[in-house]
Motif scaffolding. Structure first.
Motif, PDB file in Angstrom:
ATOM      1  N   ASN A 162       0.842  -1.207   0.000  1.00  0.00           N
ATOM      2  CA  ASN A 162       0.000   0.000   0.000  1.00  0.00           C
ATOM      3  C   ASN A 162       0.873   1.251   0.000  1.00  0.00           C
ATOM      4  O   ASN A 162       0.632   2.188  -0.766  1.00  0.00           O
ATOM      5  CB  ASN A 162      -0.905   0.032   1.229  1.00  0.00           C
ATOM      6  N   ARG A 174     -12.470   0.772  -1.122  1.00  0.00           N
ATOM      7  CA  ARG A 174     -11.367   1.337  -1.903  1.00  0.00           C
ATOM      8  C   ARG A 174     -11.547   2.844  -1.915  1.00  0.00           C
ATOM      9  O   ARG A 174     -12.647   3.344  -2.106  1.00  0.00           O
ATOM     10  CB  ARG A 174     -11.390   0.830  -3.348  1.00  0.00           C
ATOM     11  N   TYR A 213       0.593   3.727  -3.127  1.00  0.00           N
ATOM     12  CA  TYR A 213      -0.022   5.044  -2.981  1.00  0.00           C
ATOM     13  C   TYR A 213       1.013   6.149  -2.766  1.00  0.00           C
ATOM     14  O   TYR A 213       0.666   7.273  -2.443  1.00  0.00           O
ATOM     15  CB  TYR A 213      -1.064   5.018  -1.856  1.00  0.00           C
TER      16      TYR A 213
END
Ligand code: ADP
Length: 572
Positions: free
Chosen positions: A466, A515, A470
């Motif tokens: 993650n 999400r 991101y």
């Protein structure tokens, strides 16, 4: 039907249902109002009738007595004979306790003035002294005597109703007009004294029980006051009440009166009878009935409010049930939509590594690549993408096992340093793709923790992937680990320099299939399962996870795990 159309149909349905509910509520409200009004009228009528009959029966008792002892001048029987006959007639016919106490006969006598005799049940005995109970009447007879000394006029005597004693003063009647002064003066009266306690303790309660309470009016208080003084209470069904308690009654009737239709047939029909008692003998008492709630109006209003509250409760319940159905339907729809997204996300995630692996495989198979260095690079590529696939499959399997409740965690020593290194290595594909630098800030040695190696590895893989996914391109991801709480716990912090997470998304981050808006908009690969799996694994190990994020600056996920592991053996 499209999702949008389904939503519109649902919305219309909800509006119709809400409208229907509201209309029903308005109808119910009006209907209850009308019902209450009718109820009030009907109760008022019943009470009016009940008090009327009670009064009629009470006055009837007085009239029976009055009529029973009306003696006539000019009959064949002497007065004493008439009285004795009437008395035995009464004794023979009376049922229950008698309100009659004593019978006196008062005559005007030319020589001695007033002669008072008491009827003993058989004969008359002359009394020298007037007994106390009727002494107050003596002067009224005496006054009459003086007034009529020379006039040809019937002496009138005291009023027929003496409620203070209480007594009836019954005037003797003439069947023909008296002619001589002697005849005028031969007038006599019967004083019938009454048992006050029989009236108050037996007659009135019995009448109210039969006619007022008997009509189903159990919630009423019954009282009797003096007609000329409403503050003086003669009788009350509830001894705790005062005359003031009966102010503004729901029904009232005058009583203790003589009414012509109760009197002797001869008196009513023969206008030539002399000495007839006036019809309009002023009533002495007042029967008052009041609802225990304060008034009939108040009682009906209370009952109406109770029904209203009940109906309101039912409507709220209905409304609540509808709202709950709507909410759960929407949730179910959202879940269905999320699951669709999940399938699409997984397929999308599978597609890239599969395409890379296939392309590399084809090139190798077609012997397009001859350079050993290139072959090594292809091998590495296939390895990285393969790991990405394995990670993803592991995550989905873990999630499915958690959902079905079949997941069992191992309890073995786990080397966290190794797990972190593995997690970074397994995210190689992502790290390369985003050109991110991963920095480890970890002390030389970390204690081993007790837990499930595969599950803990999946936690770190997820969090690192993650942070990399991101991150901004070329950013830095920092992985820190240290012991806290006097070496009892191990804290791992994974920090990135991405765009951060909007505040409204943070509460949903750990929900399955969630999400972020940006992740979806930028089409960053993902299934929305990672963090939900992470949270459940961390909690199953007795730890907890937190997130701190600043928009535009980056996010930090903080995991804290007890070094000794959790006593818990499964993820449930
Ligand atoms: P996904 O497969 O979408 O990454 P996750 O459960 O791992 O699913 O994460 C849920 C969502 O949380 C992501 O879609 C993303 O919006 C947000 N998120 C998770 N980690 C980060 C991070 N480090 N920075 C910004 N957003 C993040």
């Amino acid at each position: 039907m499209s999702y949008l159309q389904t939503n519109r149909v649902q919305l219309a349905g909800i509006i119709v249902l809400a409208g229907l509910l509201l209309t029903l509520a308005v109808f119910q409200y009006n209907w209850l109002g009308q019902l209450a009004e009718r109820e009030r009228e009907s109760m008022g009528r019943t009470l009016g009738w009940a008090t009327h009959v009670t009064r009629r029966e009470f006055d009837g008792e007085l009239a029976d007595l009055y009529r029973g002892f009306q003696v006539y001048y000019g009959e064949e029987e002497s007065f004493p004979e008439q009285i004795a006959a009437r008395y035995s007639e009464r004794i023979a016919t009376i049922e229950g306790p008698d309100i009659l106490d004593r019978i006196y006969w008062v005559q005007l006598d030319e020589e001695s003035g007033l002669v008072l005799q008491e009827f003993t049940g058989v004969s008359l005995a002359t009394l020298d002294e007037w007994p106390d109970e009727i002494a107050q009447l003596k002067s009224q007879f005496a006054g009459q005597l003086r007034n009529n000394e020379v006039q040809f006029q019937l002496p009138v005597g005291p009023a027929p109703l003496q409620d203070d004693i209480p007594a009836l003063v019954i005037q003797q009647l003439f069947t023909r007009p008296p002619r001589t002064l002697g005849e005028y003066r031969s007038i006599s009266w019967i004083i019938a004294t009454l048992h006050r306690d029989v009236i108050v303790e037996q007659l009135i309660p019995a009448l109210s029980a039969e006619y007022i309470y008997g009509e189903g009016n159990f919630d009423y208080n019954v009282g009797v006051t003096k007609a000329d003084d409403p503050t003086s209470l003669v009788y009350s069904s509830d001894p705790a009440l005062t005359a003031a308690s009966f102010a503004n009654p729901d029904a009232e009737r005058t009583m203790f009166a003589l009414r012509i239709w109760h009197l002797d047939q001869r008196v009513r029909t023969n206008r030539r009878i002399w000495g007839v008692v006036e019809e309009s003998v002023e009533p002495k008492w007042q029967l008052v009935v009041k609802h225990q709630a304060g008034s009939l109006e108040a009682a009906v209003t209370t009952a109406r409010n109770r029904s209203l509250a009940l109906s309101l409760g039912v409507f709220v319940l209905l409304g609540g049930a509808i709202a709950m159905i709507v909410v759960s339907t929407r949730r179910a729809q959202q879940l269905a939509a999320q699951q669709m997204e999940f399938v699409a996300g997984i397929s999308h995630e599978l597609r890239t590594p599969l395409a890379v692996i296939r392309a590399a495989g084809e090139n190798l198979a077609d012997e397009v690549v001859h350079d050993p260095e290139k072959t090594r690079q292809y091998g590495e590529l296939i390895n990285k993408e393969g790991r990405r696939l394995s990670n993803m499959v592991e995550r989905v399997l873990l999630f499915a096992k958690m959902r079905s409740g079949t997941l069992q965690f191992e309890q073995v020593p786990v080397d966290l340093l190794e797990t972190i290194d593995d997690a970074i290595a397994s995210n190689g594909a992502w790290i390369d793709e985003r050109s991110v630098t991963v920095v480890k800030e970890i002390p030389g040695a970390l204690p081993e923790i007790i837990g499930d190696p595969a599950a803990l590895s999946s936690v770190l893989q997820n969090l690192i992937s993650n942070a990399v996914k991101y991150s901004r391109r070329g950013g830095t991801v920092t992985v820190q680990a240290r012991t806290v709480n006097a070496d009892q716990d191990l804290q791992i912090a994974i920090h990135d320099q991405g765009d951060g997470i909007p505040g409204n998304e943070i509460p949903h981050l750990f929900e399955p299939f969630f999400r972020g808006k940006r992740a979806r908009a930028a089409q960053i690969q993902g299934s929305g399962l990672g963090l939900s799996v992470v949270k459940r694994v961390v909690e199953a190990h007795g730890g907890h996870i937190e997130v701190v994020s600043t928009l535009g600056a980056g996010s930090t996920f903080l995991v804290q795990l007890p070094v000794g592991g959790s006593e818990r053996e499964d993820a449930r």
